[in-house]
Design a protein around this motif. Structure first.
Motif, PDB file in Angstrom:
ATOM      1  N   UNK A  31      -0.200  -8.995 -70.780  1.00  0.00           N
ATOM      2  CA  UNK A  31      -1.263  -8.503 -70.026  1.00  0.00           C
ATOM      3  C   UNK A  31      -2.418  -7.968 -70.970  1.00  0.00           C
ATOM      4  N   UNK A  32      -3.613  -8.565 -70.976  1.00  0.00           N
ATOM      5  CA  UNK A  32      -4.719  -8.098 -71.876  1.00  0.00           C
ATOM      6  C   UNK A  32      -5.140  -7.023 -71.428  1.00  0.00           C
ATOM      7  N   UNK A  33      -5.024  -6.008 -72.455  1.00  0.00           N
ATOM      8  CA  UNK A  33      -5.553  -4.743 -71.974  1.00  0.00           C
ATOM      9  C   UNK A  33      -6.978  -4.370 -72.710  1.00  0.00           C
ATOM     10  N   UNK A  34      -7.912  -3.780 -71.916  1.00  0.00           N
ATOM     11  CA  UNK A  34      -9.168  -3.536 -72.605  1.00  0.00           C
ATOM     12  C   UNK A  34      -8.931  -2.484 -73.862  1.00  0.00           C
ATOM     13  N   UNK A  41     -17.151  -2.265 -70.134  1.00  0.00           N
ATOM     14  CA  UNK A  41     -17.455  -3.531 -70.337  1.00  0.00           C
ATOM     15  C   UNK A  41     -16.100  -4.364 -70.214  1.00  0.00           C
ATOM     16  N   UNK A  42     -15.937  -5.353 -69.330  1.00  0.00           N
ATOM     17  CA  UNK A  42     -14.857  -6.360 -69.245  1.00  0.00           C
ATOM     18  C   UNK A  42     -13.823  -5.461 -68.492  1.00  0.00           C
ATOM     19  N   UNK A  43     -14.090  -4.427 -67.751  1.00  0.00           N
ATOM     20  CA  UNK A  43     -13.121  -3.426 -66.983  1.00  0.00           C
ATOM     21  C   UNK A  43     -12.824  -4.259 -65.898  1.00  0.00           C
ATOM     22  N   UNK A  44     -11.527  -4.398 -65.457  1.00  0.00           N
ATOM     23  CA  UNK A  44     -11.188  -5.200 -64.114  1.00  0.00           C
ATOM     24  C   UNK A  44      -9.630  -4.551 -63.736  1.00  0.00           C
ATOM     25  N   UNK A  45      -9.165  -4.909 -62.558  1.00  0.00           N
ATOM     26  CA  UNK A  45      -8.068  -4.434 -62.356  1.00  0.00           C
ATOM     27  C   UNK A  45      -6.798  -4.901 -63.117  1.00  0.00           C
ATOM     28  N   UNK A  46      -7.065  -6.140 -63.699  1.00  0.00           N
ATOM     29  CA  UNK A  46      -5.776  -6.696 -64.469  1.00  0.00           C
ATOM     30  C   UNK A  46      -5.804  -5.804 -65.993  1.00  0.00           C
ATOM     31  N   UNK A  47      -7.098  -5.540 -66.268  1.00  0.00           N
ATOM     32  CA  UNK A  47      -7.080  -4.674 -67.629  1.00  0.00           C
ATOM     33  C   UNK A  47      -6.757  -3.259 -67.465  1.00  0.00           C
ATOM     34  N   UNK A  48      -7.074  -2.592 -66.238  1.00  0.00           N
ATOM     35  CA  UNK A  48      -6.535  -1.286 -66.187  1.00  0.00           C
ATOM     36  C   UNK A  48      -5.176  -1.282 -66.151  1.00  0.00           C
ATOM     37  N   UNK A  49      -4.612  -2.278 -65.175  1.00  0.00           N
ATOM     38  CA  UNK A  49      -3.021  -2.403 -65.431  1.00  0.00           C
ATOM     39  C   UNK A  49      -2.412  -2.565 -66.656  1.00  0.00           C
ATOM     40  N   UNK A  50      -2.938  -3.433 -67.390  1.00  0.00           N
ATOM     41  CA  UNK A  50      -2.360  -3.815 -68.765  1.00  0.00           C
ATOM     42  C   UNK A  50      -2.552  -2.572 -69.424  1.00  0.00           C
ATOM     43  N   UNK A  94       1.384  -1.424 -61.846  1.00  0.00           N
ATOM     44  CA  UNK A  94       2.274  -1.812 -63.267  1.00  0.00           C
ATOM     45  C   UNK A  94       3.498  -2.504 -62.824  1.00  0.00           C
ATOM     46  N   UNK A  95       4.318  -2.011 -61.522  1.00  0.00           N
ATOM     47  CA  UNK A  95       5.524  -2.671 -61.655  1.00  0.00           C
ATOM     48  C   UNK A  95       5.204  -4.258 -61.427  1.00  0.00           C
ATOM     49  N   UNK A  96       4.202  -4.514 -60.367  1.00  0.00           N
ATOM     50  CA  UNK A  96       4.057  -6.105 -59.853  1.00  0.00           C
ATOM     51  C   UNK A  96       3.606  -6.790 -61.242  1.00  0.00           C
ATOM     52  N   UNK A  97       2.670  -5.996 -62.186  1.00  0.00           N
ATOM     53  CA  UNK A  97       2.368  -6.694 -63.484  1.00  0.00           C
ATOM     54  C   UNK A  97       3.341  -6.985 -64.266  1.00  0.00           C
ATOM     55  N   UNK A  98       4.711  -6.072 -64.456  1.00  0.00           N
ATOM     56  CA  UNK A  98       5.458  -6.363 -65.279  1.00  0.00           C
ATOM     57  C   UNK A  98       6.592  -7.262 -65.007  1.00  0.00           C
ATOM     58  N   UNK A  99       6.616  -7.352 -63.625  1.00  0.00           N
ATOM     59  CA  UNK A  99       7.564  -8.395 -63.037  1.00  0.00           C
ATOM     60  C   UNK A  99       6.936  -9.810 -63.166  1.00  0.00           C
ATOM     61  N   UNK A 134       9.630  -3.179 -72.546  1.00  0.00           N
ATOM     62  CA  UNK A 134       8.826  -1.862 -71.897  1.00  0.00           C
ATOM     63  C   UNK A 134       9.672  -0.996 -71.327  1.00  0.00           C
ATOM     64  N   UNK A 135      10.818  -0.442 -72.090  1.00  0.00           N
ATOM     65  CA  UNK A 135      11.792   0.506 -71.591  1.00  0.00           C
ATOM     66  C   UNK A 135      11.233   1.544 -70.990  1.00  0.00           C
ATOM     67  N   UNK A 136      10.107   2.296 -71.238  1.00  0.00           N
ATOM     68  CA  UNK A 136       9.627   3.345 -70.684  1.00  0.00           C
ATOM     69  C   UNK A 136       9.100   2.895 -69.210  1.00  0.00           C
ATOM     70  N   UNK A 137       8.679   1.518 -69.005  1.00  0.00           N
ATOM     71  CA  UNK A 137       8.243   1.263 -67.700  1.00  0.00           C
ATOM     72  C   UNK A 137       9.292   0.777 -66.654  1.00  0.00           C
ATOM     73  N   UNK A 138      10.199   0.297 -67.519  1.00  0.00           N
ATOM     74  CA  UNK A 138      11.442  -0.457 -66.664  1.00  0.00           C
ATOM     75  C   UNK A 138      12.079   0.371 -65.241  1.00  0.00           C
TER      76      UNK A 138
END
Length: 272
Positions: A31-34, A41-50, A94-99, A134-138
């Protein structure tokens, strides 16, 4: 004459765990993060979650706050509330994005087109790749309140549950046996992987659970998951004691085979 090639080596490490980022050529976050400090610039939900995933990977879950994530992105924390209402919704995203990485993994099939065993093998390794990347996220995958609170064992991602049940039912499983398979499979897989990431120093604790779980998930739209809704009566049954006993009996049966076959000599063991 050209200079030295300074591009990163993305070839898999043949000696590394094949499910680890190193064994996969260094790939982790899809997932591309800003970039930090990039501002609005370019901030959106996908980048926030990334960015949240990258931050948790680097700093740990307990370090994540809206203020720190805003600083990581180079914006005020208030700018993030346009995309996520608060930290709890941020963690759910974050969970939905990782899955969702499962569905971008070319080795994970969305249907059991080569048989249900192949489907489950691929899915298990796909989930393990997520855990190792992503062990810290899992731990959030197994500890966030489920969007359907009656699903047992609880799993935040209903997309995963829905696709799992559909794949097995399409493979000839009855609805009851598909639910039983979901219980056994997810209990084994998540239990094993939570222990694996805990060995890397990741804290597995309930301290990040929101208060009032039912209220936290009341707004979830379940219409996208018709199979899960249809099987609510089966998914909500508490069969923990019977499933524990069955798993224990299976383990003891496997240990009986180990005893009968004897220990396989380790490399360098020259004893007769």
């Amino acid at each position: 004459m050209t200079g030295p090639d300074t591009r990163p080596d993305t070839r898999p490490d043949e000696d590394a765990d094949p499910d680890s980022p190193e064994g996969r050529g260094g790939a982790a976050v899809v997932i591309p993060a800003a970039p930090p400090g990039s501002g609005r610039t370019g901030l959106d939900r996908r980048r926030v979650l990334g960015a949240a995933i990258e931050f948790i990977d680097a700093e740990g879950l307990n370090a994540l706050t809206m203020r720190r994530l805003g600083a990581y992105l180079g914006v005020e924390a208030m700018a993030l509330y346009r995309y996520v209402p608060g930290r709890e919704q941020l963690l759910d995203g974050v969970v939905e994005s990782v899955i969702d990485e499962l569905y971008g993994d070319p080795d994970v099939h969305l249907a059991a087109s080569h048989g249900w065993q192949d489907y489950l093998q691929r899915l298990a390794h796909g989930v393990r790749r997520i855990a190792l990347a992503h062990p810290e996220v899992f731990p959030l995958v197994a500890t966030r309140p489920p969007a359907a609170p009656w699903v047992r064992p609880p799993l935040r991602s209903l997309r995963w549950v829905e696709s799992f049940l559909d794949a097995l039912i399409d493979s000839g499983f009855s609805e009851a046996s598909a639910v039983a398979a979901y219980r056994a499979y997810s209990s084994f897989l998540l239990g094993h992987l939570l222990l694996e990431v805990s060995q890397k120093g990741v804290k597995i604790s309930p301290e990040d659970q929101p208060e009032g779980v039912p209220g936290a998930v009341a707004t979830t739209d379940l219409s996208e998951y018709p199979t899960v809704v249809r099987l609510e009566a089966l998914l909500s049954l508490d069969e923990s004691a019977a499933e524990f006993e069955e798993a224990l009996e299976n383990l003891l049966g496997r240990l009986e085979v180990v005893l009968r076959e004897g220990r396989t000599p380790r490399r360098g063991d020259t004893r007769g």
